[in-house]
Scaffold this active site. Structure first.
Site, PDB file in Angstrom:
ATOM      1  N   CYS A 124     -45.136  30.438 -11.385  1.00  0.00           N
ATOM      2  CA  CYS A 124     -46.341  29.499 -11.741  1.00  0.00           C
ATOM      3  C   CYS A 124     -45.689  28.211 -12.344  1.00  0.00           C
ATOM      4  O   CYS A 124     -46.249  27.368 -12.949  1.00  0.00           O
ATOM      5  CB  CYS A 124     -47.275  30.267 -12.539  1.00  0.00           C
ATOM      6  SG  CYS A 124     -47.790  31.856 -11.815  1.00  0.00           S
ATOM      7  N   GLU A 134     -50.494  31.709 -25.033  1.00  0.00           N
ATOM      8  CA  GLU A 134     -50.062  30.385 -24.941  1.00  0.00           C
ATOM      9  C   GLU A 134     -50.712  29.922 -26.223  1.00  0.00           C
ATOM     10  O   GLU A 134     -50.121  28.783 -27.033  1.00  0.00           O
ATOM     11  CB  GLU A 134     -50.783  29.799 -23.946  1.00  0.00           C
ATOM     12  CG  GLU A 134     -50.660  28.248 -23.834  1.00  0.00           C
ATOM     13  CD  GLU A 134     -50.951  27.703 -22.383  1.00  0.00           C
ATOM     14  OE1 GLU A 134     -51.634  28.281 -21.651  1.00  0.00           O
ATOM     15  OE2 GLU A 134     -50.519  26.682 -22.369  1.00  0.00           O
ATOM     16  N   LYS A 153     -56.485  24.229 -14.621  1.00  0.00           N
ATOM     17  CA  LYS A 153     -57.014  25.544 -13.966  1.00  0.00           C
ATOM     18  C   LYS A 153     -58.723  25.813 -13.959  1.00  0.00           C
ATOM     19  O   LYS A 153     -59.205  26.610 -13.102  1.00  0.00           O
ATOM     20  CB  LYS A 153     -56.258  26.616 -14.380  1.00  0.00           C
ATOM     21  CG  LYS A 153     -54.809  26.467 -13.882  1.00  0.00           C
ATOM     22  CD  LYS A 153     -54.035  27.623 -14.371  1.00  0.00           C
ATOM     23  CE  LYS A 153     -52.319  27.250 -13.942  1.00  0.00           C
ATOM     24  NZ  LYS A 153     -51.733  26.410 -14.735  1.00  0.00           N
ATOM     25  N   HIS A 199     -55.718  28.423  -9.957  1.00  0.00           N
ATOM     26  CA  HIS A 199     -54.284  28.537 -10.214  1.00  0.00           C
ATOM     27  C   HIS A 199     -53.469  28.117  -9.033  1.00  0.00           C
ATOM     28  O   HIS A 199     -53.640  28.717  -7.922  1.00  0.00           O
ATOM     29  CB  HIS A 199     -54.059  29.849 -10.491  1.00  0.00           C
ATOM     30  CG  HIS A 199     -52.626  30.053 -11.323  1.00  0.00           C
ATOM     31  ND1 HIS A 199     -51.749  29.181 -11.183  1.00  0.00           N
ATOM     32  CD2 HIS A 199     -52.251  31.095 -11.956  1.00  0.00           C
ATOM     33  CE1 HIS A 199     -50.809  29.401 -11.882  1.00  0.00           C
ATOM     34  NE2 HIS A 199     -50.690  30.888 -12.407  1.00  0.00           N
ATOM     35  N   PHE A 249     -44.966  34.446 -13.718  1.00  0.00           N
ATOM     36  CA  PHE A 249     -44.695  35.539 -13.680  1.00  0.00           C
ATOM     37  C   PHE A 249     -43.103  36.029 -13.637  1.00  0.00           C
ATOM     38  O   PHE A 249     -42.586  35.123 -12.684  1.00  0.00           O
ATOM     39  CB  PHE A 249     -45.209  36.434 -12.390  1.00  0.00           C
ATOM     40  CG  PHE A 249     -46.574  36.747 -12.343  1.00  0.00           C
ATOM     41  CD1 PHE A 249     -47.301  37.245 -11.640  1.00  0.00           C
ATOM     42  CD2 PHE A 249     -47.454  36.478 -13.669  1.00  0.00           C
ATOM     43  CE1 PHE A 249     -48.631  37.565 -11.322  1.00  0.00           C
ATOM     44  CE2 PHE A 249     -48.683  36.876 -13.686  1.00  0.00           C
ATOM     45  CZ  PHE A 249     -49.211  37.553 -12.461  1.00  0.00           C
TER      46      PHE A 249
END
Lengths: 398, 82
Positions: free
Chosen positions: A151, A297, A318, A323, A386
């Site tokens: 991502c 975050e 998003k 996503h 990830f």
């Protein structure tokens, strides 16, 4: 130090075809999510590619081609490149590349044996197909490769492209990210991980969030060395001012719960840009709508920005388009730049219930940015993948 | 054992169908048309080989395909190997 400007942008997203379409519809609060997924339903590959060209491209490459066509036209490159072709690079990120091609050929292999596997399968599957295809279409002979960091890929690609120009390996780079994994295997894989929302809702930072919504799309930016761009009279949309890239080295899928790696990436981007936290007028969050990311975050933003984290609007694209995985970092950089240019903070759709500790200003309703006379229009765009890959970009609008 | 009767007409039909599926323009098809003229490249020929094997049981190897330049060459090669 050579400066990097953005002279063109292009995007294909679940909100439609076009970068400005993305910006306008997101700012208006529109959502591209339907049936728990975010597909590019307005996209027809044959609008940009011939039948032959479309056969030679997995959907992820097709999306990239369309986004790139828009970006290149936006930059005024259609008639000729701004410099010698070997001074123009092409760096495109993706999470997994041609997964659709992989799946259909694997079905052939299992059903009809090896002889039924298409000779086109490798060239369409390979993660670098986006970069290679764009380079072929636009005659780009400089540094050309794919970027793979889940991502964060789209943001890492932009960072790599900016560095390529800064060190002088190229004077211009076509960069961005693309992803098309609304496929049976990907759906099942993400579901098995419990990463996707069971309610089919994307509501970043909201207390009721329960996972991300899978999306597809592509975002492409034209980056150029600033002086050369000005000399040719290019439109200057803004600058890539800072880039920070770090790794959590924590877990294959979960972010560091303290957001330490993400905070370091943000701080690195600020330092690279030579700015303070308080100089930011807007933050485009990674904001996936997962219980884990949105919490870590938020912590990362508080760590990196200190008290200034409370004084800046933080919203997530998003919430509107789901996503986009390997394309997210690029599509969101584009959305950030256009929002900055428009002096607006687009909304985090669906945010209504505050979660404990997630107490930043997540912009439930779009509103104008607070920009005083003489302020620079600076924004931060975060992307965390990830594998613990953190990428932060500082963008500035003209 | 071939899966379908191998006549030159049938082979031509299958080859033309394949070329059209690759994106070549049927208006330009003829035995004399070169693959270069039709914008048919090595990847297309690899696919054509696969189709020939599936339809006619004729396996074409890399060396076979190297020498063919025209549509007629491809048709004749398949017929001769069947």
């Amino acid at each position: 130090m050579r400066e990097v400007v953005v002279t063109g942008v292009g995007a294909v997203t679940p909100l439609g075809v076009g970068a400005r379409t993305l910006h306008e519809r997101w700012t208006a609060g529109a959502s591209g999510i339907a049936g728990g997924e975010a597909a590019c339903t307005d996209f027809d590959p044959l609008d940009t590619l011939t039948r032959k060209e479309a056969r030679r491209a997995d959907r992820f490459s097709q999306l990239a081609v369309a986004a790139a066509a828009e970006a290149v036209a936006d930059a005024g490159w259609e008639d000729e490149l701004p410099c010698a072709p070997d001074r123009v690079g092409c760096i495109i990120g993706t999470g997994i590349g041609g997964l659709g091609t992989f799946e259909s050929n694997h079905e052939e292999l299992l059903g009809r044996g090896p002889a039924a596997v298409s000779p086109l399968s490798v060239p369409l599957m390979m993660g670098n197909a986006g970069a290679g295809t764009l380079a072929m279409r636009h005659g780009l002979l400089g540094p050309c490769f794919g970027v793979v960091s889940a991502c964060a890929a789209g943001a890492n690609a932009i960072g790599a492209a900016a560095r390529t120009i800064q060190v002088g390996d190229a004077d211009a780079v076509l960069t961005g990210g693309s992803e098309a994994v609304l496929t049976p295997l990907a759906r099942a894989s993400f579901a098995a991980l419990d990463a996707v929302s069971k309610t089919g809702e994307s509501r970043p930072f909201d207390a009721r969030r329960d996972g991300f919504v899978m999306g597809e799309g592509a975002g492409v930016l034209v980056l150029e060395e600033a002086q050369a761009a000005r000399a040719r009279g290019a439109q200057i949309l803004g600058w890539v001012r800072g880039y920070g890239a770090t790794c959590d080295a924590h877990h294959l899928t979960a972010p560091d719960p303290q957001g330490a790696g993400a905070a370091r990436a943000i701080l690195a981007a600020l330092a690279d840009a030579g700015i303070e936290a308080g100089d930011l007028v807007y933050v485009n969050a990674h904001g996936t709508s997962t219980p884990l990311n949105d919490r870590s975050e938020t912590l990362a933003l508080k760590t990196a920005l200190g008290a200034d984290a409370y004084g800046v609007p933080v919203s997530s694209t998003k919430s509107a388009i789901g996503h986009l995985l390997g394309a997210a970092g690029a599509v969101e950089a584009i959305a950030t730049l256009l929002a900055l240019r428009d002096h607006v903070a687009p909304p985090t759709l669906g945010w209504a219930e505050e979660d404990e500790g997630l107490d930043l200003d997540y912009v439930p309703t779009a509103r104008p940015l607070t920009i005083e006379d003489g302020d620079r229009v600076l924004g931060l765009s975060n992307s965390f993948g990830f594998g613990g890959h953190n990428a932060a970009l500082v963008l500035e609008a003209t | 054992m071939s899966s379908t009767t191998v006549t030159a007409e049938r082979v031509e039909q299958v080859v033309y169908q394949a070329l059209e599926s690759f994106g070549a323009d049927p208006a330009e098809f003829s035995r004399e048309a070169t693959f270069e003229q039709l914008d048919v490249d090595s990847l297309d020929l690899a696919e054509l080989s696969q189709i020939a094997e599936e339809e006619f049981g004729v396996p074409l190897k890399g060396d076979d395909v190297k020498g063919i330049r025209t549509v007629g060459d491809a048709i004749d090669l398949i017929v001769s190997r069947a």
